[in-house]
Design an enzyme around this catalytic site. Structure first.
Site, PDB file in Angstrom:
ATOM      1  N   SER A 180     -11.926  30.171  10.843  1.00  0.00           N
ATOM      2  CA  SER A 180     -12.430  31.245  11.695  1.00  0.00           C
ATOM      3  C   SER A 180     -12.157  31.006  13.177  1.00  0.00           C
ATOM      4  O   SER A 180     -12.967  31.354  14.034  1.00  0.00           O
ATOM      5  CB  SER A 180     -13.927  31.485  11.448  1.00  0.00           C
ATOM      6  OG  SER A 180     -14.150  31.844  10.094  1.00  0.00           O
ATOM      7  N   GLU A 235      -7.625  26.158  -0.346  1.00  0.00           N
ATOM      8  CA  GLU A 235      -7.456  27.204  -1.368  1.00  0.00           C
ATOM      9  C   GLU A 235      -6.545  26.706  -2.487  1.00  0.00           C
ATOM     10  O   GLU A 235      -6.734  27.059  -3.652  1.00  0.00           O
ATOM     11  CB  GLU A 235      -6.907  28.486  -0.718  1.00  0.00           C
ATOM     12  CG  GLU A 235      -7.981  29.194   0.099  1.00  0.00           C
ATOM     13  CD  GLU A 235      -7.461  29.975   1.295  1.00  0.00           C
ATOM     14  OE1 GLU A 235      -6.254  30.265   1.358  1.00  0.00           O
ATOM     15  OE2 GLU A 235      -8.285  30.279   2.185  1.00  0.00           O
TER      16      GLU A 235
HETATM   17  P1  13P Z   1      -9.425  31.785   8.738  1.00  0.00           P
HETATM   18  O1  13P Z   1      -8.886  31.601  10.120  1.00  0.00           O
HETATM   19  O2  13P Z   1      -9.166  33.140   8.160  1.00  0.00           O
HETATM   20  O3  13P Z   1     -10.839  31.333   8.617  1.00  0.00           O
HETATM   21  O4  13P Z   1      -8.561  30.799   7.799  1.00  0.00           O
HETATM   22  C1  13P Z   1      -8.422  29.487   8.177  1.00  0.00           C
HETATM   23  C2  13P Z   1      -7.433  28.856   7.277  1.00  0.00           C
HETATM   24  O5  13P Z   1      -7.691  28.633   6.116  1.00  0.00           O
HETATM   25  C3  13P Z   1      -6.111  28.520   7.828  1.00  0.00           C
HETATM   26  O6  13P Z   1      -5.393  27.720   6.953  1.00  0.00           O
END
Ligand code: 13P
Length: 249
Positions: free
Chosen positions: A213, A97
């Site tokens: 996830s 991100e």
């Molecule tokens: P999720 O577990 O919500 O898919 O996010 C994973 C993540 O980006 C952890 O840094």
């Protein structure tokens, strides 16, 4: 040598200090007998509150990023020294991100990694491919290159303590987990890259997490794979019960 599992919660931009207090208070008794290392990575603003709460517990504190400079004119950034002073011992670096929305590059990931190590903060370096990259067979090339660039110039004696997180972008927040085979295979490839750069002993000591996830339902089967040493948990780290179940997969 067996690697100690490490489960880290990446809260992302969730939880006010008051909400965090509730979550952490609920979490402490649920994970106190955990076999794995337990880390929570709340937003910066929550770190001082979190530090007070986790004092004397088995929960370690991580930041979601770290700047490379010691201090100075870098509006909106946080230095290693600031993090260290409030009791942070891990820092997530190069999350997809950050790469996707905030212009993080392999070069800045490398600079942040060096700053963390210099301050005695353990980096959790994130690598991972997009869906298109996976579908066109580029996964291994992408993650190896990301790992190699993140580690450029890192001294050999600092490698063993590092944590790397393999997070396929297509599995983050989508409910679509990589299969245990996919995750294991790609992590093996990341370990191979570390081996090429720093030798077998270091490669075998580095802990490599899976993220994307991961939740109470799939944690056990992922963690049973020989290359997977832990998890970087997003959504499921925001509920004490869910996160504790992942921690105790
Ligand atoms: P999720 O577990 O919500 O898919 O996010 C994973 C993540 O980006 C952890 O840094």
């Amino acid at each position: 040598m067996a690697r100690k599992p490490i489960i880290a919660g990446n809260w992302k931009m969730n939880m006010t200090p008051a909400e965090a207090k509730e979550l952490i208070s609920a979490l402490i008794p649920l994970v106190q007998d955990a076999q794995a290392d337990v880390v929570i990575c709340p937003p910066y603003l929550v770190l001082p509150t979190a530090a007070e709460l986790v004092k004397g517990t088995n929960i370690a504190l991580g930041a979601q990023n770290i700047h490379w400079a010691e201090k100075g004119a870098f509006t909106g950034e946080i230095s290693a020294k600031m993090l260290k002073e409030v009791g942070v011992s891990y820092a997530i670096i190069g999350h997809s991100e950050r790469r996707q929305y905030f212009g993080e590059t392999d070069e800045t990931v490398n600079m942040r990694t060096k700053a963390a190590i210099a301050a005695g903060i353990t980096p959790i370096i994130c690598v991972g491919e997009s869906l298109e990259e996976r579908e066109t067979g580029k996964t291994e090339a992408i993650v190896s290159a990301q790992a190699e660039k993140a580690l450029a110039g890192i001294e050999v004696e600092d490698v063993k303590a590092l944590v790397i997180a393999y997070e396929p972008i297509w599995a983050i927040g989508t409910g679509k987990t990589a299969t245990k085979e996919q995750a294991n295979e790609t992590i093996a490839c990341i370990r191979e890259t570390v081996k090429k750069l720093y030798g077998k002993e270091n490669a075998e000591a580095v802990r490599i997490q899976y993220g994307g996830s991961m939740n109470p339902k799939n944690a056990a089967e992922l963690m049973a794979m020989p290359e997977i040493d832990g998890g970087l948990i997003g959504g499921a780290s925001l509920k004490a019960e869910d996160f504790s179940k992942v921690v105790k997969y």
